[in-house]
Design a protein around this motif. Structure first.
Motif, PDB file in Angstrom:
ATOM      1  N   GLY A   1       0.841  -1.190   0.000  1.00 26.89           N
ATOM      2  CA  GLY A   1       0.000   0.000   0.000  1.00 26.89           C
ATOM      3  C   GLY A   1       0.875   1.238   0.000  1.00 26.89           C
ATOM      4  N   GLY A   2       0.261   2.381  -0.355  1.00 23.14           N
ATOM      5  CA  GLY A   2       1.008   3.617  -0.586  1.00 23.14           C
ATOM      6  C   GLY A   2       1.967   4.018   0.525  1.00 23.14           C
TER       7      GLY A   2
ATOM      8  N   ASN B   1       6.988   4.729   2.227  1.00 24.75           N
ATOM      9  CA  ASN B   1       7.652   5.650   3.174  1.00 24.75           C
ATOM     10  C   ASN B   1       9.004   5.092   3.626  1.00 24.75           C
TER      11      ASN B   1
HETATM   12  O1  KG4 Z   1      -2.188   2.553  -2.105  1.00 25.64           O
HETATM   13  P1  KG4 Z   1      -2.361   3.948  -2.540  1.00 25.64           P
HETATM   14  O2  KG4 Z   1      -1.581   4.440  -3.725  1.00 25.64           O
HETATM   15  O3  KG4 Z   1      -3.853   4.271  -2.835  1.00 25.64           O
HETATM   16  C1  KG4 Z   1      -4.901   3.744  -2.098  1.00 25.64           C
HETATM   17  O4  KG4 Z   1      -5.297   2.582  -2.372  1.00 25.64           O
HETATM   18  O5  KG4 Z   1      -5.324   4.454  -1.164  1.00 25.64           O
HETATM   19  O6  KG4 Z   1      -2.020   4.841  -1.254  1.00 25.64           O
HETATM   20  C2  KG4 Z   1      -2.047   6.217  -1.302  1.00 25.64           C
HETATM   21  C3  KG4 Z   1      -1.700   6.741   0.085  1.00 25.64           C
HETATM   22  C4  KG4 Z   1      -1.932   8.238   0.180  1.00 25.64           C
HETATM   23  O7  KG4 Z   1      -2.613   8.511   1.386  1.00 25.64           O
HETATM   24  C5  KG4 Z   1      -0.513   8.793   0.198  1.00 25.64           C
HETATM   25  O8  KG4 Z   1      -0.402   9.995   0.907  1.00 25.64           O
HETATM   26  C6  KG4 Z   1       0.262   7.690   0.883  1.00 25.64           C
HETATM   27  O9  KG4 Z   1      -0.309   6.509   0.370  1.00 25.64           O
HETATM   28  N1  KG4 Z   1       1.701   7.747   0.577  1.00 25.64           N
HETATM   29  C7  KG4 Z   1       2.647   7.990   1.517  1.00 25.64           C
HETATM   30  C8  KG4 Z   1       3.892   7.995   0.831  1.00 25.64           C
HETATM   31  N2  KG4 Z   1       3.642   7.747  -0.487  1.00 25.64           N
HETATM   32  C9  KG4 Z   1       2.305   7.591  -0.611  1.00 25.64           C
HETATM   33  N3  KG4 Z   1       2.556   8.202   2.839  1.00 25.64           N
HETATM   34  C10 KG4 Z   1       3.703   8.405   3.514  1.00 25.64           C
HETATM   35  N4  KG4 Z   1       4.921   8.429   2.939  1.00 25.64           N
HETATM   36  C11 KG4 Z   1       5.075   8.232   1.611  1.00 25.64           C
HETATM   37  N5  KG4 Z   1       6.291   8.253   1.063  1.00 25.64           N
END
Ligand code: KG4
Ligand code: ZN
Length: 337
Positions: free
Chosen positions: A267-268, A272
């Motif tokens: 997941g996103g 991090n």
């Molecule tokens: O999995 P994803 O691309 O989409 C969903 O299925 O929700 O996750 C997106 C989430 C967003 O809230 C984004 O802010 C978070 O992942 N995200 C991060 C980072 N890259 C993406 N949160 C913290 N640090 C990161 N580097």
């Protein structure tokens, strides 16, 4: 088996071709970030319309990169939920119609199963059983994975998802959409320990999470501060440390509770860098293994959908020739493979 994967659940159009013998043949992504940035968040109707514009050109591009004609495909997989209903309908209708025209099977994939299986995409040696930490914009879950398709929910967030907490906190401090990666970037220059926030729900047993109170703590700290760029970075660092530590404590508990030796993160928020570092250290300390997809496959992408769909198509599962999507979908209701 060569499977076309289509992801359109939110604000990213992702397409890929996965070959069960040769691996990932090609993948492409179009991000709608600039489209939604001026509104400070995803506008569902604009997202759907942009998927309509981008999906077929991306399918053509990916097939060309893989050196394939449409008739070389053996099946089509598309995200059928959870997600924004209009956005899901674009991928589902296109994927189902392509499969119909080619006389191939099609399968609707659970978006979170796609995330969960993404680490296996590039690591064929990685197999269940394991514990998965799913941390995206909409979900924060710890899942015990006995086999592909056999998922037991160990814990989940009672309010905001981890990614949502990153996004909302970033917005509160005036960072542009999408806030999560921006806030993480800012935290790089922040000093640790100057702002210390609580690690929610770690003082009691259990594997559930709660991130909305943390967001309020940050708001109060920000409003009471001098609001300089340096302070903003220090607060970002304090917030990131609190989320990362909370996730790490719960992962440790989940490994203890299940006896699993492998932790999979997807997941996103799995992109991090500090979370990756912290969980790596945790795994090393207890002689366990932690696996992440590459950062580009942590966030939404077509490759994970092609891969998860290929596993289900290989097991003989496919949909009738009707288009259905499931915007709210419990992963524990999936059939095993
Ligand atoms: O999995 P994803 O691309 O989409 C969903 O299925 O929700 O996750 C997106 C989430 C967003 O809230 C984004 O802010 C978070 O992942 N995200 C991060 C980072 N890259 C993406 N949160 C913290 N640090 C990161 N580097
Ligand atoms: Zn996602």
């Amino acid at each position: 088996m060569r499977v076309l994967g289509i992801e359109t659940s939110c604000d990213e159009t992702g397409v890929a071709v996965y070959d069960t013998d040769r691996g990932l043949l090609a993948h492409a992504l179009f991000s709608q970030i600039s489209l939604h940035a001026q509104y400070g968040g995803v506008v569902p109707e604009l997202a759907s319309r942009d998927h309509v514009r981008k999906l077929l050109p991306l399918v053509r591009q990916v097939l060309a990169e893989a050196g394939l004609a449409p008739a070389d495909l053996d099946g089509v997989a598309y995200t059928a939920g959870p997600g924004l209903v209009g956005a899901l309908m674009v991928g589902a209708a296109t994927g189902r119609a392509l499969a119909w025209a080619l006389d191939r099977p099609a399968v609707g994939v659970h978006h979170m199963e796609g995330h969960l299986l993404a680490p296996l995409l590039e690591d064929p040696g990685l197999k269940p059983p394991f514990v998965a930490l799913l941390v995206s914009g909409g979900h924060t879950q710890l899942v015990e994975v006995a086999a592909v398709g056999e998922y037991r929910l160990l814990g989940e967030t009672l309010d905001d998802a981890a990614g949502e907490a990153f996004d909302k906190t970033a917005k509160m401090m005036g960072l542009p959409y999408p806030g999560g990666p921006e806030l993480a970037r800012l935290a790089e220059s922040g000093r640790p320990g100057l702002f210390s926030f609580s690690r929610p729900m770690t003082d009691r047993p259990g594997l559930d999470f709660s991130f909305s109170g943390l967001k309020t703590q940050v708001l109060l700290a920000w409003q009471g501060s001098d609001q300089t760029p340096e302070t903003r970075a220090d607060i970002a660092r304090g917030f990131e440390d609190a989320v990362v530590e909370t996730l790490a404590i719960k992962c440790q508990r989940a490994l203890d509770q299940t006896g699993a030796r492998t932790l999979v993160v997807a997941g996103g928020v799995g992109a991090n860098a500090r979370l990756r570092e912290r969980l790596q250290a945790l795994a090393e300390k207890r002689d366990a293994r932690v696996c992440f997809p590459r950062p580009a496959f942590c966030t939404d992408n077509g490759a994970m959908i092609a891969f998860a769909g290929a596993l289900r198509l290989m097991a003989g599962q496919h949909e009738a020739a009707v288009v259905t999507v499931t915007p709210r979908w419990d992963m524990a209701s999936l059939p095993s493979v």
